[in-house]
Design an enzyme around this catalytic site. Structure first.
Site, short mmCIF file in Angstrom:
data_model
loop_
_atom_site.label_atom_id
_atom_site.label_comp_id
_atom_site.label_asym_id
_atom_site.label_seq_id
_atom_site.Cartn_x
_atom_site.Cartn_y
_atom_site.Cartn_z
N SER A 1 -31.41 0.57 56.21
CA SER A 1 -30.57 0.26 57.37
C SER A 1 -29.13 0.66 57.04
O SER A 1 -28.79 0.84 55.87
CB SER A 1 -30.61 -1.25 57.63
N TYR B 1 -30.71 -10.61 55.58
CA TYR B 1 -31.35 -9.34 55.93
C TYR B 1 -30.64 -8.17 55.23
O TYR B 1 -31.29 -7.29 54.64
CB TYR B 1 -31.30 -9.17 57.45
P1 NAD Z 1 -40.08 -3.77 65.28
O1 NAD Z 1 -40.03 -5.18 65.66
O2 NAD Z 1 -40.72 -2.82 66.21
O3 NAD Z 1 -40.78 -3.58 63.86
C1 NAD Z 1 -40.80 -4.56 62.86
C2 NAD Z 1 -42.24 -4.78 62.50
O4 NAD Z 1 -42.32 -5.56 61.32
C3 NAD Z 1 -43.05 -5.56 63.54
O5 NAD Z 1 -43.59 -4.70 64.54
C4 NAD Z 1 -44.14 -6.19 62.68
O6 NAD Z 1 -45.33 -5.43 62.81
C5 NAD Z 1 -43.61 -6.06 61.27
N1 NAD Z 1 -43.65 -7.36 60.57
C6 NAD Z 1 -42.66 -8.26 60.43
N2 NAD Z 1 -43.12 -9.33 59.73
C7 NAD Z 1 -44.41 -9.06 59.45
C8 NAD Z 1 -45.42 -9.77 58.73
N3 NAD Z 1 -45.18 -10.96 58.16
N4 NAD Z 1 -46.65 -9.21 58.63
C9 NAD Z 1 -46.93 -8.01 59.17
N5 NAD Z 1 -45.99 -7.30 59.86
C10 NAD Z 1 -44.77 -7.82 59.98
O7 NAD Z 1 -38.57 -3.33 64.98
P2 NAD Z 1 -37.93 -2.01 64.33
O8 NAD Z 1 -36.49 -2.12 64.64
O9 NAD Z 1 -38.68 -0.82 64.70
O10 NAD Z 1 -38.08 -2.26 62.77
C11 NAD Z 1 -38.60 -1.30 61.89
C12 NAD Z 1 -37.70 -1.16 60.68
O11 NAD Z 1 -36.45 -0.62 61.08
C13 NAD Z 1 -37.38 -2.46 59.96
O12 NAD Z 1 -37.43 -2.22 58.55
C14 NAD Z 1 -35.96 -2.74 60.36
O13 NAD Z 1 -35.27 -3.50 59.39
C15 NAD Z 1 -35.42 -1.34 60.43
N6 NAD Z 1 -34.17 -1.21 61.13
C16 NAD Z 1 -34.11 -1.42 62.47
C17 NAD Z 1 -32.89 -1.31 63.12
C18 NAD Z 1 -32.77 -1.54 64.59
O14 NAD Z 1 -31.65 -1.56 65.10
N7 NAD Z 1 -33.85 -1.71 65.32
C19 NAD Z 1 -31.74 -0.98 62.40
C20 NAD Z 1 -31.84 -0.78 61.04
C21 NAD Z 1 -33.06 -0.89 60.42
#
Ligand code: NAD
Ligand code: MG
Length: 324
Positions: free
Chosen positions: A216, A229
């Site tokens: 991130s 986080y």
């Molecule tokens: P998202 O909610 O679509 O994806 C996160 C996923 O984590 C969930 O769909 C779920 O399947 C999984 N998860 C969480 N806890 C779990 C558990 N205990 N068991 C199994 N699965 C679990 O959101 P996203 O934003 O696509 O996140 C994907 C990645 O991107 C993450 O690592 C997040 O930190 C990172 N990220 C997102 C952003 C943003 O702005 N959306 C920014 C920086 C980084």
């Protein structure tokens, strides 16, 4: 009015009404006509909304764009075997769709409560004749997570791409509000699960395999309301760099993708402070939040064999924030 402006206005109106996905399929991956990144996707502030964790992207307004109608492959991952976590929705779904359309056989993990989103991905890709294996389960469970790469390898007939992408994110204005339970769960989901998965996957991987972790902008520039986080995201960055050095002699590359503000379920289940979704992504130089589809190509790039000298590196997608 230009065609672009017309399309933009129609799209903005529809997106604001929550009627369509956050992007128009007219903007396809790999197209040759330049598209202005400022207006490629909605700039309309997102309506305030809240779902119970883990959230379903099919119930978001607008629905995020994971490239369902736009990503076109060209055989860049033909014959590869990939396991991705958190791939029912958001960035992981976008990567899974891209991998499958680039010719990879794909296994996805997600939390059992996300079955409807996972079924949407399965229906889409299986209708296209792609191989998609569903492996639901809780990544905070060490036994389940340690067994996951082996199960994926058995069902796919091998494993040469691992994407550790799942995460838990809860915004809290003060450290005083972060409970030991929240701290523990954030560490378990974001750091321990990555460690368990990687350790179990490496013995299954041959030279030429690729490991990709989702970090991130918080890996280097922590949001003050994301103390726990951001700490995990910094750990993911260093884990990526250190592991890359260690497994280079096995011919395995390890890299990270560092997203900025991207419209995904993570944000509507407590990822942002209450009342702030309308501001999400608005202060980026590009003037909007990103969509998962805009990151899919980065995962493909880090996985494909052609980029064989790239390891221990980070690719960012942050709308010009000036970080990673
Ligand atoms: P998202 O909610 O679509 O994806 C996160 C996923 O984590 C969930 O769909 C779920 O399947 C999984 N998860 C969480 N806890 C779990 C558990 N205990 N068991 C199994 N699965 C679990 O959101 P996203 O934003 O696509 O996140 C994907 C990645 O991107 C993450 O690592 C997040 O930190 C990172 N990220 C997102 C952003 C943003 O702005 N959306 C920014 C920086 C980084
Ligand atoms: Mg999800």
């Amino acid at each position: 009015m230009t065609d672009d402006a017309t399309r933009r206005d129609v799209f903005r109106g529809a997106a604001a009404a929550g009627l369509v996905a956050a992007a128009a399929p007219a903007f396809a991956q790999g197209q040759t006509v330049p598209v202005d990144p400022q207006t490629k996707y909605t700039r309309t502030p997102f309506p305030e909304q809240r779902q119970k964790w883990p959230g379903l992207q099919r119930n978001m307004t607008p629905v995020p764009d994971c490239g369902e109608t736009s990503y076109r492959g060209s055989g860049r991952l033909q014959g590869r075997k990939a396991l991705l976590t958190g791939a029912d929705s958001g960035i992981g779904r976008a990567a899974a769709i891209a991998f499958a359309r680039e010719g990879a056989d794909v296994a996805i993990n997600y939390h059992p409560d996300e079955e409807p989103d996972a079924q949407d991905v399965a229906k889409l890709l299986r209708a296209e004749g792609r191989k998609l294996v569903l492996l639901p389960g809780d990544l905070t469970d060490e036994r389940f997570t340690t067994a996951l790469p082996g199960r994926a390898a058995r069902q796919l007939g091998g494993l040469d791409i691992l994407v550790s992408n799942a995460a838990y994110q809860q915004s809290k204005a003060s450290i005083a509000e972060i409970t030991p339970e929240q701290f523990d769960r954030t560490m378990k989901t974001n750091v321990y699960a990555m460690f368990w998965l990687t350790k179990a996957a490496l013995p299954l991987m041959k030279p030429g395999s690729a490991i990709i972790n989702t970090g991130s902008v918080n890996s280097v520039d922590p949001g003050e309301e994301l103390l726990d986080y951001a700490t995990t995201k910094a750990a993911i960055l260093v884990f990526t760099k250190g592991l890359a050095k260690q497994v280079a002699k096995q011919g395995i590359r390890v890299n990270m993708v560092a997203p900025g503000p991207i419209w995904t379920p993570l944000q509507v289940v407590g990822g942002q402070l209450p009342g702030t979704l309308g501001k999400f992504g608005q202060d980026m130089p590009l003037g909007r939040a990103g969509q998962p589809a805009e990151l899919a190509g980065l995962y493909v790039t880090l996985a494909e064999a052609g980029n064989s000298y790239t390891t221990g590196s980070t690719l960012g997608a942050n709308g010009g924030a000036g970080t990673l």
